[in-house]
Design an enzyme around this catalytic site. Structure first.
Site, PDB file in Angstrom:
ATOM      1  N   THR A 185      15.839  80.568  44.826  1.00  0.00           N
ATOM      2  CA  THR A 185      16.768  81.283  45.339  1.00  0.00           C
ATOM      3  C   THR A 185      16.681  82.712  44.657  1.00  0.00           C
ATOM      4  O   THR A 185      16.037  82.767  43.391  1.00  0.00           O
ATOM      5  CB  THR A 185      18.176  80.825  44.676  1.00  0.00           C
ATOM      6  OG1 THR A 185      18.090  80.572  43.178  1.00  0.00           O
ATOM      7  CG2 THR A 185      18.415  79.542  45.220  1.00  0.00           C
ATOM      8  N   GLU A 330      20.179  76.867  49.366  1.00  0.00           N
ATOM      9  CA  GLU A 330      20.400  75.296  48.873  1.00  0.00           C
ATOM     10  C   GLU A 330      20.790  74.422  49.912  1.00  0.00           C
ATOM     11  O   GLU A 330      20.821  73.280  50.016  1.00  0.00           O
ATOM     12  CB  GLU A 330      21.645  75.296  47.911  1.00  0.00           C
ATOM     13  CG  GLU A 330      21.315  75.852  46.598  1.00  0.00           C
ATOM     14  CD  GLU A 330      21.248  77.502  46.429  1.00  0.00           C
ATOM     15  OE1 GLU A 330      21.126  78.187  47.471  1.00  0.00           O
ATOM     16  OE2 GLU A 330      21.208  77.991  45.284  1.00  0.00           O
ATOM     17  N   LYS A 438      40.575  90.200  41.311  1.00  0.00           N
ATOM     18  CA  LYS A 438      41.816  89.796  40.931  1.00  0.00           C
ATOM     19  C   LYS A 438      42.678  90.702  40.469  1.00  0.00           C
ATOM     20  O   LYS A 438      42.702  91.094  39.328  1.00  0.00           O
ATOM     21  CB  LYS A 438      41.717  88.416  40.040  1.00  0.00           C
ATOM     22  CG  LYS A 438      41.179  87.346  40.815  1.00  0.00           C
ATOM     23  CD  LYS A 438      40.682  86.009  39.690  1.00  0.00           C
ATOM     24  CE  LYS A 438      39.900  85.295  40.302  1.00  0.00           C
ATOM     25  NZ  LYS A 438      38.470  84.967  39.615  1.00  0.00           N
TER      26      LYS A 438
HETATM   27  P1  AMP Z   1      21.094  82.893  50.235  1.00  0.00           P
HETATM   28  O1  AMP Z   1      20.733  81.673  49.380  1.00  0.00           O
HETATM   29  O2  AMP Z   1      20.097  84.162  49.763  1.00  0.00           O
HETATM   30  O3  AMP Z   1      20.669  82.651  51.601  1.00  0.00           O
HETATM   31  O4  AMP Z   1      22.387  83.274  49.945  1.00  0.00           O
HETATM   32  C1  AMP Z   1      23.403  82.471  50.309  1.00  0.00           C
HETATM   33  C2  AMP Z   1      24.839  83.077  50.292  1.00  0.00           C
HETATM   34  O5  AMP Z   1      24.874  84.206  50.988  1.00  0.00           O
HETATM   35  C3  AMP Z   1      26.055  82.319  50.389  1.00  0.00           C
HETATM   36  O6  AMP Z   1      26.583  81.676  49.567  1.00  0.00           O
HETATM   37  C4  AMP Z   1      26.922  83.529  50.969  1.00  0.00           C
HETATM   38  O7  AMP Z   1      27.611  84.148  49.704  1.00  0.00           O
HETATM   39  C5  AMP Z   1      26.060  84.438  51.409  1.00  0.00           C
HETATM   40  N1  AMP Z   1      26.324  84.285  53.081  1.00  0.00           N
HETATM   41  C6  AMP Z   1      25.286  83.835  53.690  1.00  0.00           C
HETATM   42  N2  AMP Z   1      25.842  83.616  55.312  1.00  0.00           N
HETATM   43  C7  AMP Z   1      26.954  84.492  55.167  1.00  0.00           C
HETATM   44  C8  AMP Z   1      27.711  84.946  56.090  1.00  0.00           C
HETATM   45  N3  AMP Z   1      27.682  84.830  57.275  1.00  0.00           N
HETATM   46  N4  AMP Z   1      29.157  85.648  55.456  1.00  0.00           N
HETATM   47  C9  AMP Z   1      29.254  85.836  54.276  1.00  0.00           C
HETATM   48  N5  AMP Z   1      28.250  85.522  53.314  1.00  0.00           N
HETATM   49  C10 AMP Z   1      27.276  84.981  53.540  1.00  0.00           C
END
Ligand code: AMP
Length: 540
Positions: A185, A330, A438
């Site tokens: 990640t 994940e 917040k």
């Molecule tokens: P990654 O592991 O780099 O793919 O990041 C995952 C994170 O990206 C998620 O936990 C979200 O916070 C964000 N994310 C992924 N898809 C979306 C989406 N369609 N809208 C908003 N946030 C997203």
């Protein structure tokens, strides 16, 4: 009493063999680092994956060994997906956009034995080679004619490595829970964390992903995954292509609007997949040249929230449906998909656009719930929000070589997202829990504010952060990049937002900046900005 069915393991090598038997002529087209366009078939890919498996075996690659890639989306990378995992080794796809110190950390943490590298990234490896002493050698993914001179030790040319190998190989059979691939990640704090996928999780994820309710991939699909193969295995679509026989168009290093359009124009894909920033570049380019994306039926957008302006533009200008999807490294990564439904066909347009802004429904296999800070489940009414927890057979239960279980609760993964779920099970991501603002006890979604702001024609990118405030604890401020030559003012932007957001959401300040920082996967990196602007309103 157990059922009487065979326990044949689900293995990645079965995918490429199936692809060759059922769809040998399916095409794989790649823009190469060498500059040209390469095309071949699934049959060729299967032959070369077996040659690679023979070569890797001769190199001494064994079960569980980590073999890394530092590469764009292209056919050689595709072969590595099958050749490496197929022999029982673990494919570690490295994100070249990580900071050099993070690259060093993950290569050493993963204990990579070999690194397969595209021409583009050879200098990057040269710059860190002294800090990764355990890597035995490097395979440069090109042919002899374009091999670079390099200071790397123990270097092999990819084409030379596989050229004299037999295209026959007996794939070994092993437990389907064996590790198949590894992806780190790109967190905003601390060191990257490893997510170790298994053969089983990869295959059932692909089976679910191809369904009409998820991404709708089939033998008649021609897809252009702009999402990189080093980012959660390009959302699993290389496996999905082998499963279905869909045509693959790999953009290689060409992710700018003009290069993407060139490929779209020549290969006519109907399904595009990538993060919003990539589509912003493509849409701007299409505006500039005054053409439309006629072959494209659907665009899968995930990784960050899809702004309303993008949903509308794809629909109204390009007649393409934006499938909003949500997931994370994940989760292999697919959690939810907002695929077109029968109900949407008959909905008033504005209502449909509103629904499309949600991240969709969980695909079969993923369970989700939202809870408050005491772990109490919140109602699914589309209004109440809470921490989003998920579980399912392609969701991580523990990070690689880590005993930190703080993100795992009673068999659920805490996603770090704050979300709503409505009565029809549609997920609405409100924010990352770290980014939500917040203000006077009320919550403000930085994502919704950013998406509203980029709806303004003169705003290229927007970033909202919460900063300290005497009365309200925190208030939002908006940092924005203006279109070149634009003289739009902060007041103009606030006026534009006035009828789009609740009154108390209005950013106290709109500041124009030249650049905004991003993570290695292109998400806004707010941690430093929050520090920099922490006292901005207090000092005014
Ligand atoms: P990654 O592991 O780099 O793919 O990041 C995952 C994170 O990206 C998620 O936990 C979200 O916070 C964000 N994310 C992924 N898809 C979306 C989406 N369609 N809208 C908003 N946030 C997203």
């Amino acid at each position: 009493m157990l059922g009487n069915m065979m326990a044949k393991p689900l293995l990645i090598s079965d995918l490429i063999e199936h692809a060759e038997r059922s769809n040998p002529k399916s095409e794989i087209v790649s823009r190469r680092c060498e500059g040209d366009i390469h095309r071949y078939t699934m049959h060729d890919a299967a032959n070369r994956s077996r040659k690679l498996a023979n070569a890797l075996t001769k190199l001494g690659a064994k079960s569980s060994d980590r073999i890394a890639t530092l590469a764009w989306n292209n056919y050689r990378h595709f072969e590595l997906y099958f050749g490496v995992s197929g022999i029982g080794s673990v494919l570690h796809t490295i994100n070249p956009r990580l900071f050099p110190e993070q690259l060093v950390y993950i290569i050493n943490h993963a204990e990579d034995r070999w690194i397969f590298v595209d021409l583009t990234f050879v200098p990057l490896l040269e710059s860190i080679k002294d800090q990764i002493p355990n890597v035995e050698g490097f395979v440069i993914m090109t042919d002899e004619a374009t091999m670079p001179t390099t200071s790397l030790d123990n270097v092999i040319c990819y084409e030379t490595l596989i050229q004299d190998e037999s295209n026959q190989f007996e794939w070994p059979e092993f437990d389907e829970n064996t590790a198949a691939s590894l992806c780190y990640t790109s967190g905003t704090t601390g060191n990257p964390k490893g997510v170790l996928y298994s053969h089983r999780s990869t295959l059932i994820h692909a089976m679910s992903e191809v369904s009409r309710e998820a991404l709708g991939i089939s033998s008649v699909t021609c897809m252009l995954p702009v999402v990189p193969m080093f980012h959660v295995n390009a959302w699993g679509v290389p496996y999905a292509a082998a499963m279905t026989g869909a045509k693959l168009v790999f953009p290689g290093p060409g992710m700018d609007g003009a290069s993407l359009w060139e490929l779209i124009d020549s290969e006519q894909p109907d399904l595009l997949l990538g993060v919003p920033t990539v589509w912003l570049m493509l849409l701007n380019h299409m505006d500039d040249i005054g053409k439309t994306l006629d072959s494209v039926e659907s665009v899968v957008v995930g990784g960050s929230a899809a702004p309303l302006s993008m949903i509308k533009k794809f629909d109204q200008v390009h007649n393409a449906f934006l499938i909003h999807a949500w997931g994370m490294t994940e989760m292999s990564p697919i959690g939810t998909s907002n695929a077109k439904t029968a109900a949407m066909e008959n909905m008033p347009l504005e209502e449909r656009y509103k629904l499309q802004q949600k991240q969709g429904k969980p695909v079969f296999g993923v369970e989700m719930k939202i809870v408050d800070d005491n772990g109490q489940p919140q109602p699914h009414d589309g209004i109440a929000f809470g921490r989003l927890l998920v579980r399912g057979p392609w969701i991580i239960k523990q990070y690689y070589k880590s005993d930190d279980m703080s993100n795992f609760e009673d068999g659920w993964l805490d996603t770090g997202d704050v979300a709503t779920i409505d009565e029809n099970n549609y997920l609405g991501i409100v924010d990352r829990s770290k980014d939500v603002i917040k203000s006077g006890g009320e919550w403000i979604s930085s994502i919704d504010l950013e998406n509203a702001a980029v709806g303004h024609d003169d705003i290229v990118e927007a970033c909202v952060i919460g900063v300290a405030h005497e009365k309200w604890d925190e208030r939002p401020i908006l940092l924005a990049i203006r279109k070149p030559g634009s003289a739009v003012s902060g007041k103009d932007v606030q006026n534009f937002l006035a009828d789009k957001i609740a009154k108390f959401w209005m950013p106290d300040e709109v500041l124009f900046v030249e650049n905004l920082p991003h993570t290695a996967t292109g998400k806004l990196l707010k941690i430093d900005l929050r520090k920099e602007y922490h006292d901005y309103l207090m000092n005014k």
